[in-house]
Design an enzyme around this catalytic site. Structure first.
Site, PDB file in Angstrom:
ATOM      1  N   TYR A 155       0.826  -1.212   0.000  1.00 56.61           N
ATOM      2  CA  TYR A 155       0.000   0.000   0.000  1.00 56.61           C
ATOM      3  C   TYR A 155       0.857   1.259   0.000  1.00 56.61           C
ATOM      4  CZ  TYR A 155      -2.682   3.725   2.344  1.00 56.61           C
ATOM      5  OH  TYR A 155      -3.239   4.933   2.698  1.00 56.61           O
ATOM      6  N   LYS A 159       1.140   4.268  -2.738  1.00 53.57           N
ATOM      7  CA  LYS A 159       0.844   5.685  -2.446  1.00 53.57           C
ATOM      8  C   LYS A 159       2.065   6.565  -2.719  1.00 53.57           C
ATOM      9  CE  LYS A 159      -3.466   5.628  -0.840  1.00 53.57           C
ATOM     10  NZ  LYS A 159      -4.580   6.225  -1.617  1.00 53.57           N
TER      11      LYS A 159
END
Ligand code: NAP
Length: 243
Positions: A155, A159
């Site tokens: 994740y 990002k």
């Protein structure tokens, strides 16, 4: 940019952060296409709230782990509302993994959902934008890209890619389209966790409370409105990046 009379597409707009941005855009005078994944009931309820504000709302579902849906999603929003000149890339997952245990399939799915689909949605958005209208994109990223989690490895790398994409796209698409980001800290507890969980995280940050969604929506709207800001990221994190 005056938001009034424009059409916006918000991914993950049914609830939580995406809903707050949807309603803030509607309050500023936009009609909104609410993308959702599985939350059809919440999406319809949010659409009703948009309509109660006197704006038009339409909604559509797409699985954003498949970046090839990007063109169809922009088309669906355009057919429903007219030319889309505001794109908010808010949908994301928050999977748990580490560099040591990441497996290729979930890595790819996380990159697709949180990075590749926003890239190709932005491409499709730019392709469809009528000449002279001007557009704005806001990506929703995470302040933890500066001090990465160990336990949300795929994740946070996705990002981080979104952070770099924000800058690269700002250069690539200027002057017609501005591309900015909001980087969030402790805003809401993650799905499945309670308020006490979020407060425990917030105890560590200068503002000592979770932010809630309104400050996120206000920052996103400000980035859409400000005609001379592009490639910028506003941290909405209660000072978390300072400690
Ligand atoms: N909440 C926080 O404190 C916080 C902190 C840092 C960053 N952020 C970022 O802020 C944004 C919004 O956060 P949130 O907490 O509101 O998110 P959330 O509750 O986890 O919701 C994620 C959203 O993404 C959509 N989504 C997830 N997987 C999808 C898929 N495969 N296809 C289509 N849609 C999918 C969901 O739609 P459905 O429900 O319709 O399936 C939902 O609207 C995210 O980008 C997140 O990374 C949030």
């Amino acid at each position: 940019m005056d938001i009034a009379g424009r059409n916006a597409l918000v991914t993950g707009g049914a609830h939580r952060v995406g809903k707050a941005i949807t309603l803030a855009l509607a309050r500023a005078g936009a009609d909104v296409f609410i993308h959702y994944g599985r939350s059809a009931t919440e999406a319809e309820a949010t659409a009703e709230e948009v309509r109660a504000l006197g704006r038009s709302a339409a909604l559509g579902s797409a699985n954003l782990t498949d970046p090839t849906v990007a063109g169809d999603l922009i088309d669906a929003a355009t057919v429903a509302l007219g030319p889309i000149s505001i794109l908010i890339n808010s949908a994301s997952g928050f999977p748990t993994d580490t560099l040591q245990d990441a497996d290729l399939n979930s890595w790819r799915s996380t990159q697709d959902l949180s990075l590749t689909t926003p890239v190709f949605l932005t491409q499709a958005f730019a392709d469809a934008l009528p000449q002279g209208l001007g557009g704005a994109v806001v990506n929703v990223t995470d302040v933890k890209t500066a001090t990465p989690y160990r336990t949300h490895f795929s994740y946070i790398v996705a990002k981080g890619g979104l952070d770099e994409f924000t800058k690269a796209a700002a250069v690539a698409l200027a002057p017609e389209i501005r591309v900015n980001a909001v980087a969030l800290g402790v805003i809401l507890p993650p799905p499945g966790e309670d308020d006490a969980y979020a407060q425990r995280l917030a105890d560590q940050i200068p503002m000592r409370r979770p932010g809630g969604t309104d400050p996120v929506a206000a920052a996103a709207v400000a980035l859409v409105q400000n005609d001379f800001v592009t490639g910028e990221t506003i941290r909405v994190d209660g000072g978390q990046h300072l400690v």
